[in-house]
Design a protein around this motif. Sequence first.
Motif, short mmCIF file in Angstrom:
data_model
loop_
_atom_site.label_atom_id
_atom_site.label_comp_id
_atom_site.label_asym_id
_atom_site.label_seq_id
_atom_site.Cartn_x
_atom_site.Cartn_y
_atom_site.Cartn_z
N ASN A 103 0.81 -1.22 0.00
CA ASN A 103 0.00 0.00 0.00
C ASN A 103 0.84 1.27 0.00
O ASN A 103 0.32 2.35 -0.10
CB ASN A 103 -0.96 0.01 1.19
N GLN B 107 4.56 -2.48 8.97
CA GLN B 107 4.20 -2.14 10.35
C GLN B 107 4.90 -3.06 11.34
O GLN B 107 5.02 -4.26 11.10
CB GLN B 107 2.68 -2.25 10.54
N ARG C 198 -1.37 -4.72 16.86
CA ARG C 198 -0.61 -5.91 16.48
C ARG C 198 0.12 -6.50 17.68
O ARG C 198 0.50 -7.66 17.67
CB ARG C 198 0.37 -5.57 15.36
N THR D 213 -7.48 -10.56 11.81
CA THR D 213 -7.76 -9.12 11.76
C THR D 213 -6.51 -8.26 11.66
O THR D 213 -6.54 -7.22 11.01
CB THR D 213 -8.57 -8.68 12.98
N GLU D 214 -5.43 -8.67 12.31
CA GLU D 214 -4.25 -7.80 12.38
C GLU D 214 -3.12 -8.20 11.44
O GLU D 214 -2.17 -7.42 11.26
CB GLU D 214 -3.72 -7.75 13.82
N GLN E 6 -5.34 -9.74 7.00
CA GLN E 6 -6.15 -8.75 6.28
C GLN E 6 -5.44 -7.41 6.11
O GLN E 6 -6.01 -6.50 5.50
CB GLN E 6 -7.48 -8.53 7.02
N GLN E 7 -4.25 -7.27 6.64
CA GLN E 7 -3.51 -6.00 6.55
C GLN E 7 -2.39 -6.15 5.52
O GLN E 7 -1.48 -6.96 5.73
CB GLN E 7 -2.92 -5.61 7.91
N ASN F 279 0.05 -4.24 4.86
CA ASN F 279 1.34 -3.69 5.27
C ASN F 279 1.90 -4.40 6.49
O ASN F 279 2.74 -3.85 7.20
CB ASN F 279 1.21 -2.19 5.54
N THR F 280 1.46 -5.62 6.75
CA THR F 280 1.94 -6.40 7.88
C THR F 280 2.27 -7.80 7.41
O THR F 280 1.46 -8.44 6.75
CB THR F 280 0.88 -6.47 9.00
N ASP G 2 2.61 -11.71 7.92
CA ASP G 2 1.78 -12.56 8.78
C ASP G 2 2.55 -13.64 9.52
O ASP G 2 1.94 -14.50 10.16
CB ASP G 2 0.65 -13.18 7.97
#
Length: 197
Positions: free
Chosen positions: A55, A76, A82, A146-147, A150-151, A153-154, A156
């Motif tokens: 992003n 992030q 997180r 959720t953190e 679905q993000q 910029n993170t 997993d």
Amino acid sequence: MASEFEGGRKLFAMIAGVIFGVGILTFLDSVAYNNYCLGGLKIGEDPCHWGYAPNSTQPLPPGGTPPPMNQFHGWQALDGRRGLVFVPFFLSLFSIFMVNAVDLNDLKIDPDWVKGGSPGMIRLWMFVGAAAGFAGLSMSIWVHVTEFSQQPNTKDGPGIGNMLCVLMMTISSLGMWLARSYGLPNGWGDQMMESML
């Protein structure tokens, strides 16, 4: 027969300990690797070949303002929400201590069997411990979805490592509890497992 039960207890306990250790190391390794990669980005290197977060490089609509770039190329860190990734780990650890403080014979209805305690309170203790374990398992899945997943910029990795760790800690807790109860008088080992040995 007592020596066979003792050997079964040791085997269950060793397997549970190995599962517990693998789970802990999986989670710690995923967090350490994530922090290592972010630390490299902070000093201008990219040791894990992450590049820029998806992003942070998307084309902007006309008249749009670019998002502020952080020190990790848009990725992030494990802070803010997180940071919840650590809560399921501690819930599961708490559950292991609560569940394994109760023997199978302590759950009997006969109040004469339990010395110095109430069978109802011991069952409540066991229920709270088991509920904490399942809450940790559920929360690890929720935090990952959720953190992390679905993000964009993170990464997993810590979320997956946390889910695997909590699952292995739950299995380990159950295995250790069964190992301690295996072969006890009037325990489940006398009837069900005697034919297997």
